[in-house]
Motif scaffolding. Sequence first.
Motif, PDB file in Angstrom:
ATOM      1  N   PHE A   1       0.858  -1.193   0.000  1.00 33.99           N
ATOM      2  CA  PHE A   1       0.000   0.000   0.000  1.00 33.99           C
ATOM      3  C   PHE A   1       0.886   1.232   0.000  1.00 33.99           C
ATOM      4  N   VAL A   2       0.620   2.152  -0.927  1.00 37.96           N
ATOM      5  CA  VAL A   2       1.384   3.400  -1.005  1.00 37.96           C
ATOM      6  C   VAL A   2       0.418   4.570  -0.816  1.00 37.96           C
ATOM      7  N   PRO A   3       0.659   5.457   0.158  1.00 37.84           N
ATOM      8  CA  PRO A   3      -0.259   6.581   0.416  1.00 37.84           C
ATOM      9  C   PRO A   3      -0.282   7.575  -0.749  1.00 37.84           C
ATOM     10  N   LEU A   4      -1.394   8.253  -0.869  1.00 40.28           N
ATOM     11  CA  LEU A   4      -1.508   9.331  -1.854  1.00 40.28           C
ATOM     12  C   LEU A   4      -0.971  10.629  -1.270  1.00 40.28           C
ATOM     13  N   ASN A   5      -0.449  11.461  -2.132  1.00 41.23           N
ATOM     14  CA  ASN A   5       0.053  12.768  -1.748  1.00 41.23           C
ATOM     15  C   ASN A   5      -0.564  13.816  -2.680  1.00 41.23           C
ATOM     16  N   PRO A   6      -1.232  14.849  -2.151  1.00 44.89           N
ATOM     17  CA  PRO A   6      -1.388  15.160  -0.725  1.00 44.89           C
ATOM     18  C   PRO A   6      -2.267  14.149  -0.008  1.00 44.89           C
ATOM     19  N   LYS A   7      -2.079  14.048   1.309  1.00 47.58           N
ATOM     20  CA  LYS A   7      -2.824  13.079   2.105  1.00 47.58           C
ATOM     21  C   LYS A   7      -4.313  13.408   2.114  1.00 47.58           C
ATOM     22  N   ILE A   8      -5.108  12.380   1.960  1.00 51.71           N
ATOM     23  CA  ILE A   8      -6.563  12.537   2.033  1.00 51.71           C
ATOM     24  C   ILE A   8      -7.063  11.614   3.135  1.00 51.71           C
ATOM     25  N   LYS A   9      -7.512  12.224   4.239  1.00 53.75           N
ATOM     26  CA  LYS A   9      -7.991  11.459   5.377  1.00 53.75           C
ATOM     27  C   LYS A   9      -9.490  11.682   5.567  1.00 53.75           C
ATOM     28  N   ILE A  10     -10.191  10.582   5.835  1.00 57.44           N
ATOM     29  CA  ILE A  10     -11.645  10.632   5.985  1.00 57.44           C
ATOM     30  C   ILE A  10     -12.033  10.045   7.340  1.00 57.44           C
ATOM     31  N   HIS A  11     -12.849  10.768   8.094  1.00 61.13           N
ATOM     32  CA  HIS A  11     -13.354  10.274   9.376  1.00 61.13           C
ATOM     33  C   HIS A  11     -14.704   9.591   9.161  1.00 61.13           C
ATOM     34  N   GLY A  12     -14.840   8.381   9.675  1.00 54.77           N
ATOM     35  CA  GLY A  12     -16.117   7.678   9.600  1.00 54.77           C
ATOM     36  C   GLY A  12     -17.108   8.241  10.610  1.00 54.77           C
ATOM     37  N   LYS A  13     -18.374   8.224  10.237  1.00 51.25           N
ATOM     38  CA  LYS A  13     -19.437   8.703  11.130  1.00 51.25           C
ATOM     39  C   LYS A  13     -20.477   7.609  11.289  1.00 51.25           C
ATOM     40  N   LEU A  14     -20.825   7.315  12.536  1.00 55.40           N
ATOM     41  CA  LEU A  14     -21.894   6.377  12.823  1.00 55.40           C
ATOM     42  C   LEU A  14     -23.171   7.178  12.953  1.00 55.40           C
ATOM     43  N   ILE A  15     -24.137   6.927  12.087  1.00 51.07           N
ATOM     44  CA  ILE A  15     -25.342   7.756  12.053  1.00 51.07           C
ATOM     45  C   ILE A  15     -26.588   6.916  12.331  1.00 51.07           C
ATOM     46  N   TRP A  16     -27.629   7.588  12.854  1.00 50.98           N
ATOM     47  CA  TRP A  16     -28.939   6.964  13.033  1.00 50.98           C
ATOM     48  C   TRP A  16     -30.000   8.039  12.871  1.00 50.98           C
ATOM     49  N   LYS A  17     -31.208   7.633  12.591  1.00 48.93           N
ATOM     50  CA  LYS A  17     -32.272   8.596  12.298  1.00 48.93           C
ATOM     51  C   LYS A  17     -32.730   9.326  13.551  1.00 48.93           C
ATOM     52  N   LYS A  18     -32.996  10.599  13.394  1.00 46.09           N
ATOM     53  CA  LYS A  18     -33.588  11.396  14.469  1.00 46.09           C
ATOM     54  C   LYS A  18     -35.084  11.091  14.579  1.00 46.09           C
ATOM     55  N   TYR A  19     -35.651  11.515  15.672  1.00 49.38           N
ATOM     56  CA  TYR A  19     -37.102  11.496  15.858  1.00 49.38           C
ATOM     57  C   TYR A  19     -37.697  10.092  15.679  1.00 49.38           C
ATOM     58  N   GLN A  20     -37.069   9.117  16.300  1.00 52.21           N
ATOM     59  CA  GLN A  20     -37.612   7.770  16.291  1.00 52.21           C
ATOM     60  C   GLN A  20     -37.580   7.201  17.701  1.00 52.21           C
ATOM     61  N   ILE A  21     -38.451   6.243  17.946  1.00 48.12           N
ATOM     62  CA  ILE A  21     -38.476   5.579  19.244  1.00 48.12           C
ATOM     63  C   ILE A  21     -37.353   4.551  19.270  1.00 48.12           C
ATOM     64  N   LEU A  22     -36.452   4.685  20.220  1.00 49.93           N
ATOM     65  CA  LEU A  22     -35.306   3.790  20.314  1.00 49.93           C
ATOM     66  C   LEU A  22     -35.599   2.651  21.273  1.00 49.93           C
ATOM     67  N   SER A  23     -35.289   1.441  20.841  1.00 45.86           N
ATOM     68  CA  SER A  23     -35.461   0.276  21.703  1.00 45.86           C
ATOM     69  C   SER A  23     -34.426   0.319  22.830  1.00 45.86           C
ATOM     70  N   PRO A  24     -34.657  -0.419  23.920  1.00 50.34           N
ATOM     71  CA  PRO A  24     -33.674  -0.437  25.016  1.00 50.34           C
ATOM     72  C   PRO A  24     -32.280  -0.857  24.562  1.00 50.34           C
ATOM     73  N   SER A  25     -32.184  -1.841  23.668  1.00 57.24           N
ATOM     74  CA  SER A  25     -30.862  -2.303  23.232  1.00 57.24           C
ATOM     75  C   SER A  25     -30.140  -1.241  22.411  1.00 57.24           C
ATOM     76  N   ILE A  26     -30.871  -0.517  21.570  1.00 59.15           N
ATOM     77  CA  ILE A  26     -30.254   0.550  20.772  1.00 59.15           C
ATOM     78  C   ILE A  26     -29.795   1.687  21.678  1.00 59.15           C
ATOM     79  N   LYS A  27     -30.580   1.996  22.691  1.00 57.26           N
ATOM     80  CA  LYS A  27     -30.171   3.032  23.652  1.00 57.26           C
ATOM     81  C   LYS A  27     -28.876   2.633  24.349  1.00 57.26           C
ATOM     82  N   LYS A  28     -28.778   1.364  24.740  1.00 62.55           N
ATOM     83  CA  LYS A  28     -27.561   0.878  25.398  1.00 62.55           C
ATOM     84  C   LYS A  28     -26.360   0.994  24.471  1.00 62.55           C
ATOM     85  N   PHE A  29     -26.575   0.666  23.198  1.00 62.57           N
ATOM     86  CA  PHE A  29     -25.492   0.732  22.219  1.00 62.57           C
ATOM     87  C   PHE A  29     -25.000   2.166  22.068  1.00 62.57           C
ATOM     88  N   ILE A  30     -25.925   3.113  21.943  1.00 61.47           N
ATOM     89  CA  ILE A  30     -25.548   4.519  21.798  1.00 61.47           C
ATOM     90  C   ILE A  30     -24.812   5.018  23.045  1.00 61.47           C
TER      91      ILE A  30
END
Length: 287
Positions: free
Chosen positions: A251-280
């Motif tokens: 693996f050889v990096p690209l120049n200029p460096k391009i870095k990307i941050h991952g985002k964990l997303i979920w929908k707003k305005y929904q009823i969250l189950s107990p297990s999903i609340k625990k996960f968050i």
Amino acid sequence: MDIRIMQYFLAVIREGTISGAAEALHVAQPSLSRQMRELEEELDVILFERGNRRITLTEEGLVLRKRAEEMISLMQQTEDELSQVKNNTTGTIRIGAGESWAFQYIAQVATELTHEYPGIKFNVKSGDSIDLMDELGKGLLDFALVFSDPDPSIYQFVTLPGADMYGVLMRKDSPLAKKKTLTMQDLLSEPVIISRGAQRHFSSDEVLSKLNITATYNLVYNASVMVKEGMGYAITFDRLINTSGESELTFVPLNPKIKIHGKLIWKKYQILSPSIKKFIEKMNVIL
């Protein structure tokens, strides 16, 4: 259309014949044939190409199959969520994830959660950001790990630590393997393998349109096999494919460096189950 008929419809497709589906469903063949005809009449379309030994779907049938699968999945998810509310912290958490080194944080939380609550299970699906956000929007996923900026009016999200860096996966005996870094211009005369996500991230680079893209991919393992066979150079994130020791790849990096941050997303305005609340809650602790 009711769920039972959709299940029957999918069974006919799965088994390939009305008789095979009737046997699998433990229903009479004439009854199943009649229900399929009534479904066509209700929708005013032809779903099956008749006359062949095995069932063949028409274009309308293909559309209904996709929607029927989504309906069944949503029904199963609804049953799971109701079960979670009734039985407290149990059920399945559905996560769609793009390939990323940062997935380790999700795996860490999932491991802790299943140890504390054995009734919680995880279903993980790989894909790119576009497909995963579509499934999240339809309610087929609870979370998605994406590499684009989500709409804050629709989604809540957490940004995962660490960043994935773009570079080029290639054979160790490739001429470009001797370089410490590469530019997009270095790839102009080479066959390139690229993901849809990477194309989106490099869309502002004028060189992208000039590249000789010989293949696109969804899963980087498949791309690595193509690279190993000499099909081309793959633009991908670092730390996804083992390039150490006796591996034929590097693996050889690209120049200029391009870095990307991952985002964990979920929908707003929904009823969250107990297990999903625990996960968050646990995700917020480690972040």
